[in-house]
Design an enzyme around this catalytic site. Structure first.
Site, PDB file in Angstrom:
ATOM      1  N   HIS A   1      24.163   2.325 -21.279  1.00 24.96           N
ATOM      2  CA  HIS A   1      24.269   1.351 -22.139  1.00 24.96           C
ATOM      3  C   HIS A   1      23.157   0.173 -22.129  1.00 24.96           C
ATOM      4  O   HIS A   1      23.272  -0.762 -22.522  1.00 24.96           O
ATOM      5  CB  HIS A   1      25.501   0.809 -21.819  1.00 24.96           C
TER       6      HIS A   1
ATOM      7  N   LYS B   1      -2.303  -9.315  -0.270  1.00 25.05           N
ATOM      8  CA  LYS B   1      -1.835  -9.764   0.598  1.00 25.05           C
ATOM      9  C   LYS B   1      -2.808 -10.630   1.125  1.00 25.05           C
ATOM     10  O   LYS B   1      -2.736 -12.082   1.567  1.00 25.05           O
ATOM     11  CB  LYS B   1      -1.737  -8.698   1.768  1.00 25.05           C
TER      12      LYS B   1
HETATM   13  O1  F6P Z   1       3.810  -2.751   1.284  1.00 27.92           O
HETATM   14  C1  F6P Z   1       2.854  -2.360   2.391  1.00 27.92           C
HETATM   15  C2  F6P Z   1       3.604  -1.915   3.652  1.00 27.92           C
HETATM   16  O2  F6P Z   1       2.514  -1.819   4.566  1.00 27.92           O
HETATM   17  C3  F6P Z   1       4.434  -0.733   3.376  1.00 27.92           C
HETATM   18  O3  F6P Z   1       3.876   0.443   3.436  1.00 27.92           O
HETATM   19  C4  F6P Z   1       5.313  -0.900   4.558  1.00 27.92           C
HETATM   20  O4  F6P Z   1       6.621   0.063   4.348  1.00 27.92           O
HETATM   21  C5  F6P Z   1       5.771  -2.369   4.341  1.00 27.92           C
HETATM   22  O5  F6P Z   1       4.434  -3.069   3.950  1.00 27.92           O
HETATM   23  C6  F6P Z   1       6.055  -3.019   5.502  1.00 27.92           C
HETATM   24  O6  F6P Z   1       5.475  -2.892   6.898  1.00 27.92           O
HETATM   25  P1  F6P Z   1       5.872  -3.090   8.161  1.00 27.92           P
HETATM   26  O7  F6P Z   1       7.149  -2.212   8.592  1.00 27.92           O
HETATM   27  O8  F6P Z   1       4.860  -3.151   9.054  1.00 27.92           O
HETATM   28  O9  F6P Z   1       6.204  -4.571   8.280  1.00 27.92           O
END
Ligand code: F6P
Length: 543
Positions: free
Chosen positions: A383, A507
């Site tokens: 939907h 990041k």
């Molecule tokens: O998003 C990047 C990443 O490194 C993922 O690959 C990973 O699952 C996530 O961040 C969390 O990372 P962590 O378990 O080290 O906190």
């Protein structure tokens, strides 16, 4: 590769061949293009392939040495070359007497005893929480478990807790906090009593800013709520990580830390200690059943010949559509309310693994790699976006997942919904494949000017995956099926499916941008480009 060119030529020859013709010409197609693995039945007959296509795809898999790379993975070789790591999530579900060696700090090491030692510790802990023997600082039993983690440290257990909800201890409330948006933690804990709440801080690296920020605020919430000192933390916080030093630095006793290893990728980690919240929710026996499901699929992937190997087939079909039909996305549509988080989980598994544009040696790829993976449970999607699936201009191959029986705990009345649910799954596969011709529309007396609007071209491929019931083992089989599918595709595309450098830049920049938002740094000092500087100024003006 000549095999790739052979496929391109074959695609030309196939032209506009329609699934209607492919079925009409081949009485055995529906029965032949199926695979049964464990509890899963895969019907791939509604894909745009002939026996010749399948043969050529298999040749490609062999030429790309998918079996060789697969064996290297299972052997513990460091196939994640850009991070110089082994890829051994399959060892997480290896039986206790298996030997899987990889190079460790003390030379070649069998990793299986360590895996089972942690599983046993998890079991002891899960039993304690479930039985009420693990109490909070004030002596009250734990009624709420909040997993704090993100990405692979969240999506797997969150998905599986939902998928296996009917197997969970209903008196325990399991929640998941991932987003650094304070609203996530606020909503998760606002109605909880800290005295009855246990936090599992899950982070492979224990440096992820979202997780550490949330865990720090959760610790403050706990201490404020209990009016207690730091000692209370030990009763309400445990950690899952590969980084003992950082866990200790955060203030969690490493006696309450559950370990895993750098050879487990984050998105391949939910059957490691990252699944601790899941084990608490469903209990150790169900968790072990789930591992057995994973193992079953691992063995199939390892041993089944290429032509009857489910992950290989799924992987090759995706490559076929991406390379030769211009398909840019892949829909995964579970006809199960309990699998509402399944596709979100697969998004990380697939897109973080195969969203790459350079080959293993760093040279650019000259072909399309990972598709956009998306989807939500049927029948809701019908939907919303199914219109585009049926009549849009893009080809979007889809997997339709369903179960023959609903979970046992539904009332007889609600169980009756199930045939209707599954009728929808089958009907969608049928409509997408065969469509409705203009002649069929006209024969219904539809006015000529509406005929084009009401015609369905069909020829939209789907793979249907059925199992009798959604059990822990079946969930394990399904997840391992997709893990290995992703592996196969990465192997053929010649990319490293196990790194994720593409998430780093954002990041790093976020750390630089933040001071420009708070006023601690000027836009210039923060290195902001004009557009971002203007947005930051707008933000500051309204802050
Ligand atoms: O998003 C990047 C990443 O490194 C993922 O690959 C990973 O699952 C996530 O961040 C969390 O990372 P962590 O378990 O080290 O906190």
């Amino acid at each position: 590769m000549p095999e790739w060119h052979a496929l391109a030529k074959h695609r030309e020859q196939l032209g506009e061949a329609h699934l209607r013709e492919l079925f009409a010409e081949d009485a055995g197609r529906a029965a032949r293009l199926t695979v049964k693995v464990g509890d899963l039945f895969l019907d791939y007959s509604k894909n745009l392939v002939t026996d010749e296509t399948l043969r050529l795809l298999r040749d490609l898999a062999v030429a790309a040495d998918v079996p060789g790379l697969r064996d290297a993975m299972f052997r513990g070789e460091r196939i994640n070359t850009t991070e110089d790591r082994a890829v051994l999530h399959t060892a997480l579900r290896a039986p206790q007497d298996a030997v899987v060696t990889t190079a460790g700090p003390r030379g070649e090491q069998n990793v299986v005893p360590g895996v089972h030692a942690v599983l046993t510790r998890m079991q002891v802990f899960a039993d304690k929480v479930r039985s009420g023997r693990w109490t909070g600082h004030t002596g009250r039993r734990i009624r709420n478990v909040v997993n704090i983690g993100i990405g692979g440290s969240d999506l797997g257990p969150a998905m599986a807790c939902e998928a296996l909800r009917s197997f969970t201890a209903r008196e325990l409330d399991c929640r998941f906090v991932s987003n650094v948006d304070g609203a996530d933690l606020h909503e998760a804990v606002r109605d909880l009593d800290p005295a009855e709440t246990l936090f599992i801080v899950a982070s492979k690296t224990f440096t992820t800013i979202e997780t550490i920020t949330n865990a720090t605020s959760a610790r403050q919430w706990l201490l404020d709520g209990l009016g207690a000192d730091q000692e209370a933390v030990a009763d309400h916080f445990v950690a899952v990580s590969t980084n003992a030093a950082k866990v200790a630095e955060f203030g969690i006793d490493t006696a309450n830390m559950f370990e895993f290893w750098d050879w487990v990728g984050g998105r391949y980690s939910y059957d490691s200690a990252i699944g601790l919240s899941l084990m608490v929710a469903i209990g150790p026996d169900n968790f072990r059943d789930m591992l057995a499901g994973f193992r079953l699929m691992d063995e199939h992937f390892r041993e089944a010949p290429v032509e009857a190997n489910a992950p290989v087939l799924l992987g090759l079909l995706g490559i076929w559509y991406g390379a030769f039909f211009g398909a840019r996305s892949h829909a995964v549509l579970p006809y199960s309310h309990y699998l509402s988080r399944f596709t979100a989980y697969l998004q990380q598994l697939d897109m973080e693994s195969n969203g790459k544009s350079v080959q293993r040696d760093g040279t650019p790829v000259g072909w399309q790699t990972g598709p956009v993976v998306w989807g939500t449970p049927g029948t809701n999607g019908q939907h919303a976006y199914f219109q585009l699936l049926h009549q849009g201009t893009q080809m979007i191959p889809a997997d339709l997942l369903g179960f023959v029986r609903p979970v046992p705990e539904l009332s007889p009345r609600l169980r009756e919904h199930h045939d209707l649910l599954m009728a929808n799954l089958l009907a969608q596969g049928q409509a997408l494949a065969f469509g409705k011709t203009a002649e069929e529309v006209r024969a219904e007396g539809v006015a000529e000017e509406l005929v084009p609007h009401r015609t369905f071209r069909g020829n939209r491929p789907t793979t249907t995956i059925l199992a009798a019931e959604l059990t822990p083992s079946v969930l394990g089989q399904l997840v391992a099926l997709y893990e290995h599918k992703v592996f196969v595709q990465g192997a053929v595309w010649n990319i490293d499916s196990f790194d994720q450098w593409g998430v780093e830049l954002g990041k790093v920049l976020a750390k630089r941008v933040e001071p420009a938002l708070t006023g601690a740094a000027t836009a210039e000092d923060a290195g902001l480009d004009p557009s971002t500087a203007s947005l930051a100024a707008h933000y500051r003006a309204l802050r």
